[in-house]
Design an enzyme around this catalytic site. Structure first.
Site, PDB file in Angstrom:
ATOM      1  N   ASP A 122       3.173  -0.828   2.263  1.00 31.86           N
ATOM      2  CA  ASP A 122       1.961  -1.484   2.717  1.00 31.86           C
ATOM      3  C   ASP A 122       1.593  -1.010   4.125  1.00 31.86           C
ATOM      4  OD1 ASP A 122      -0.047  -3.758   2.545  1.00 31.86           O
ATOM      5  OD2 ASP A 122       1.105  -4.403   4.293  1.00 31.86           O
ATOM      6  N   GLU A 127       0.447   3.413   1.285  1.00 29.54           N
ATOM      7  CA  GLU A 127      -0.917   2.954   1.486  1.00 29.54           C
ATOM      8  C   GLU A 127      -1.337   3.582   2.815  1.00 29.54           C
ATOM      9  OE1 GLU A 127      -3.503  -1.169   1.420  1.00 29.54           O
ATOM     10  OE2 GLU A 127      -1.624  -1.165   2.510  1.00 29.54           O
TER      11      GLU A 127
END
Length: 711
Positions: A350, A386
């Site tokens: 993330d 990401e």
């Protein structure tokens, strides 16, 4: 309550490994703190009675001790004696019970009250000395032993992967074939109903949204909501007990391992969505739960000229200090643990750009990437970034090191624009469906560096993408101000649910367009859970706080026709390596018929002529045909022989009217058999007759047809 412990109960122990490690006879405890002057290990019995033991040894800022009486199930925490000087970054306070950063399991939830905070509410510069033990969950010593049997990770190549992003509870909470007592848990993911669904769909890997133990935000609880997504980690080694059917402290570890074992037996890889960029302690107004009280300046990026405040590249209040060796060690030890002990097959990071901010700017040569590359365990699993954060220069799609793959946000945006009929997206569209060579080829990566997706947990579901122009997040309690406002969505003429059969048919066709484009593009496709059965969130594009029917998959009303269609296209991809190439197209001939060579890829106008440079910028940019040469694919089989396949033509028509597409000349193929037509019918692929070379094929408005060469 607390009581002193006899000194004989604790031995010196060892400084490595960190955490609480049971060896069959007792448990070694070790915790890092350069800030602490004394460290107390706090043991809790079943009644919550606390026994404090001062750790007797410290080596290289690692405080440690061995307790022969500590067995699996023992609950514990730490108290740090040291400086409390927020201006200089120090926040030690022995009145605050702290979670072990290396805890393998955590039992209980946070009771959000004043004692969890290091200051008095309303006065951030004050000091609060309330004891937080009663309001804190406790770490748990676990039994590390587990019968893995003959478990063997599937170890699928990226090129042969189809990733299925899922939330443990959202996927399983309403499934009628899963016993109610295990719905929403690791055991539910391991249930045959879910495994059979994944296998029928053709998914080869399940990417689980955060399972690291996380905190529910107090502000959400006050609104009757919760941190449903789980991007609020407080334990990087601990599978969250909220997803466990087991009620035994530490039982979630065994249950998680059993889930992995069951998925592996079915040939399905397990990828974890991990959040190493920040923690649940938030900014200077956040609670003192673990890292902040153990060694605040080591674990967090602090503002240089006033260390009371935190650098925030994540939008959550703090950023982990990846320039500090012990923070980096924490991340690497955690990753290694999940691979070695929990046997997961990869990670999706993330806001991964935040991990590359060793100093200020995002740096692809940051120490974190060097450590990953050199690690013999972590470097061998799937690593998915990401590739952005909220800091300056944070959008880094295409800029991660060669070992990494990336969520390709440009694929998402371009494919959405193409199918909603935006102008001047054709050249970009061609780049994206052919593997995004413009993003990845220059860094020695291959098409599999692109994790292609149209939807993910963050944003509209696929059904909502074709049903709403605007977000509808009223249920989140933020006056519809949260969530992305520019969604590149199109409601097909009516906002929200419609009884108009033409609009509903168009929406179904658009969903099939998106799924077919996703699954047959070069790169690695990722499907968001429930998109294959028409899941809706009623236009909510930010379901992070909705642990209810808004976000759960509604299995009772599943669109089974869409599921069958998606499975058929996934099977087509699996059967033909031309859709999952391991190398980029070159445009050069790969085979010969007589003296003529056929390129590995050719692009055509709707009239059947090859695209010129001028054509890519012309006004007809809503229709295009692409020829994929299946002969001489630059891959080898298990015996080292060159792979060959059928050749295919894909015709894309994003116009609002039907169009005539002239198929390529005979040198490309004598005839073409349609195998997918997104306008054929709700649950159908197609059963159309073959079309001869250079003949016209009528393609419906906003539809695509895939054809296989036949002699």
């Amino acid at each position: 309550m607390s009581r002193p412990a006899p000194a004989a109960e604790v031995w010196p122990g060892k400084a490595y490994p960190l955490g609480a490690n049971y060896d069959g006879l007792g448990t070694n405890f070790a915790v890092f703190s350069e800030a602490a002057e004394r460290v107390e290990l706090c043991l809790f019995d079943a009644d919550g009675v606390e026994t404090r033991v001062t750790l007797p040894e410290v080596d290289g800022f690692i405080w440690h001790g061995y307790l022969p009486s500590a067995e699996p199930g023992q609950r514990y925490g730490y108290r740090m004696h040291g400086p409390y000087d927020p201006t200089n970054g120090y926040r030690c306070n022995p009145n605050k019970l702290l979670l072990d950063p290396y805890a393998k399991a955590i039992d209980g939830q946070f009771d959000w009250q004043q004692s969890l905070f290091g200051y008095d509410f309303g006065d951030p510069d004050s000091r609060n000395d309330g004891d937080s033990a009663a309001a804190m969950p406790k770490c748990v010593v676990i039994n590390p032993f587990f019968d893995w049997g003959v478990d063997r990770p599937p170890q699928r190549e990226y090129a042969n992967s189809v990733i299925y992003e899922a939330h443990i509870k959202g996927l399983t909470q309403t499934h009628p074939d899963i016993p109610e007592e295990i719905r929403g848990t690791y055991s539910a993911i391991a249930h045959p109903a879910i495994i059979d669904h994944l296998n029928a769909l053709g998914a080869t890997a399940i990417e689980l949204m955060p399972v690291h133990h996380f905190a529910n935000d107090a502000v959400l609880i006050e609104r009757g909501l919760s941190n449903y997504w789980g991007y609020n980690t407080i334990g990087f080694f601990a599978p969250d007990s909220k997803y466990a059917a087991s009620t035994t402290p530490g039982g979630q570890v065994q249950e998680f391992k059993a889930m992995v074992r069951a998925l592996h037996q079915a040939g399905i890889e397990v990828i974890l969505d991990v959040v190493y960029n920040h923690t649940a302690e938030g900014n200077h107004l956040g609670p003192t739960l673990s890292f902040r009280g153990i060694d605040n300046p080591a674990y967090y990026r602090l503002v240089d000229d006033d260390k009371r405040y935190y650098m925030d590249y994540t939008g959550t209040g703090n950023s982990l200090n990846v320039s500090h060796p012990h923070s980096l060690q924490l991340i690497m030890d955690s990753l290694r643990y999940w691979v070695s002990e929990m046997r997961v097959d990869g990670f999706r990071f993330d806001l991964a750009a935040a991990l590359a901010r060793e100093f200020y700017d995002v740096d692809r040569l940051a120490t974190f990437f060097e450590l990953v590359q050199q690690d013999p365990i972590v470097s061998q699993v799937k690593l998915i970034a990401e590739p952005w954060d909220v800091g300056p220069g944070g959008y880094q799609v295409g800029n991660f090191p060669p070992q990494w793959t990336e969520w390709n946000g440009k694929f998402r945006d371009t494919v959405r624009d193409f199918w909603r009929g935006e102008d001047a997206s054709l050249g970009e569209f061609a780049y994206r469906i052919s593997g995004s060579a413009d993003l990845y080829e220059a860094t020695a990566r291959r098409p599999v560096a692109s994790i292609n997706f149209v939807t993910a947990h963050d944003g509209f579901t696929l059904r909502d993408l074709v049903s709403y122009n605007d977000k509808h997040n009223e249920a989140n309690g933020e006056d519809n101000n949260d969530g992305e406002s520019h969604n590149r969505s199109w409601n097909c003429g009516v906002e929200g649910p419609s009884t108009d059969p033409e609009i509903n048919e168009l929406r179904s066709r658009q969903q099939r367009n998106f799924l077919t484009t996703l699954l047959l593009s070069q790169g690695v496709p990722m499907i968001c859970h429930g998109d294959e059965v028409g899941r809706t969130q009623g236009g909510n594009n930010n379901g992070y706080c909705q642990d209810n029917g808004i976000t759960w998959v509604d299995w009772e009303n599943a669109d089974t026709q869409l599921l069958h269609f998606t499975a058929a296209v996934t099977a087509l991809r699996a059967a033909h390596p031309v859709f999952r190439r391991k190398r980029f197209f070159t445009g050069r001939p790969v085979r010969r018929r007589g003296s003529a060579g056929l390129p590995d890829i050719t692009w055509f106008r709707p009239d059947g002529t090859e695209m010129s440079d001028e054509d890519w910028d012309s006004g007809f940019g809503k229709s295009v045909t692409v020829y994929l040469n299946g002969q001489g694919i630059p891959d080898l089989d298990a015996r080292g022989r060159r792979v060959t396949d059928d050749s295919f033509v894909m015709c894309f028509n994003a116009h609002h009217e039907p169009s005539e597409f002239v198929l390529p000349a005979a040198e490309f193929g004598a005839a073409w058999q349609p195998v997918v037509d997104t306008a054929a019918g709700p649950g159908e692929v197609t059963e159309a007759a073959a079309v001869k070379a250079a003949e016209a094929l009528r393609i419906q408005a906003r539809a695509m047809v895939v054809l296989r060469a036949c002699e």
